[in-house]
Write an enzyme that holds these catalytic residues in place. Structure first.
Site, mmCIF file in Angstrom:
data_model
loop_
_atom_site.group_PDB
_atom_site.id
_atom_site.type_symbol
_atom_site.label_atom_id
_atom_site.label_comp_id
_atom_site.label_asym_id
_atom_site.label_seq_id
_atom_site.Cartn_x
_atom_site.Cartn_y
_atom_site.Cartn_z
ATOM 1 C CG ASP A 224 35.593 52.658 33.252
ATOM 2 O OD1 ASP A 224 36.832 52.684 33.316
ATOM 3 O OD2 ASP A 224 34.900 53.582 32.782
ATOM 4 C CG HIS A 225 41.079 48.241 35.871
ATOM 5 N ND1 HIS A 225 41.218 48.733 37.145
ATOM 6 C CD2 HIS A 225 41.732 47.061 35.870
ATOM 7 C CE1 HIS A 225 41.939 47.903 37.874
ATOM 8 N NE2 HIS A 225 42.258 46.867 37.118
#
Ligand code: CAO
Length: 255
Positions: A224-225
């Site tokens: 999850d950036h």
């Protein structure tokens, strides 16, 4: 090294598959597949960072060959997963943000104390992801016993909420079926997942420049950036890789 077994050519599972006769068929999406619709739709909103690498599993293949007979004499099947899962937990100890969960709008992050490692399982009813709880406290043998238990329950469609909830980090061993790379989809509220490719014997150079035979497996991570930097994922992957490539190193940090 013994010669590699040629893999059998893929065959259709059902020889008498229904032949299309021009009649369409519609059914309600329910059960495990309906749950997959919900989770995967939520996951589609997550900006995802992908990172791939290859792991030299040669030492691990030898180690597993030695251990397998011992656990099997106690009735416990031993694949690569128990060691891979323990290596994940050891690496998560150094990178706790990868063992976190976030709320729906990504406003709060909870660093989870337990390493509950989810394992994607292809069962007759569809994809389920039961998790091995508290891997940080388990021996590799304990993990093998728990994976055997979950696989038996999964095959019988008997996994319960206790197994199917509470995961904090996931792995998908798609390599059992085939393929080199994958693009795994994060299981919200978790923040990272890894897909393992097929273990293959391939030529590589050793440090003297000689071509040698190696057991290679690729890994594809998705993170999850919004909260995980690419560098964090890469550093975690490097540490995990070092445990798999030098399994003796894990002894140093095992409790
Ligand atoms: N490449 C090649 N062979 C592999 C392998 C890999 N990556 N991983 C395991 N194997 C081999 C094992 O060594 C074992 O063979 P031998 O005992 O003859 O050496 C054989 O495959 C069977 O392994 P297994 O299925 O008993 O064990 P596992 O713990 O590795 O995997 C499980 C368990 C549940 C992860 C797996 O059965 C499974 O369901 N994988 C599919 C996951 C999936 O669908 N992912 C996609 C999710 S997104 O849609």
């Amino acid at each position: 090294t013994p010669p590699q077994k040629p893999s059998p050519l893929p065959m259709p599972a059902k020889r008498e598959a229904t032949i299309p006769v021009g009649k369409d068929h519609t059914e309600v999406i329910k059960g495990i597949r309906k749950a997959m619709v919900k989770t995967m739709t939520e996951a589609a909103h997550i900006p995802t960072f992908g990172y791939n690498d290859e792991i030299d599993m040669t030492r691990l293949v030898e180690l597993r060959r030695d251990i397998k007979g011992v656990t099997e004499s106690a009735g416990v099947r031993f694949s690569y997963m128990p060691i891979i899962v323990k290596a994940v937990s050891l690496a998560l100890t150094e990178f706790p943000i990868l063992n976190s969960i976030v709320d729906a709008n990504c406003e709060n992050i909870t660093y989870k104390a337990a390493h509950n490692i989810g394992i994607a399982m292809d069962t007759p009813e569809g994809l389920v992801v039961p998790s091995v709880k508290n891997v940080q406290t388990l021996s590799i043998y304990d993990i093998a016993v728990e994976l055997n238990r979950m696989q038996t329950l999964g095959a019988a469609g008997k996994l319960t909420n206790a197994e199917l909830t509470g995961g904090t980090f996931s792995l998908s061993n798609i390599g059992v079926i085939g393929g080199t790379y994958a693009r795994p989809v994060i299981l919200p509220p978790e923040v990272a997942i890894g897909a393992l490719g097929k273990l293959q014997r391939l030529p590589r150079f050793d440090d003297k420049g000689n071509v040698v035979s190696k057991e290679i497996m690729c890994v594809s991570w998705s993170a999850d950036h919004r909260i995980i930097e690419g560098a964090t994922m890469a550093r975690f992957s490097n540490l995990w890789k070092s445990y798999l490539e030098n399994p003796g190193l894990m002894l140093l940090y095992m409790r």
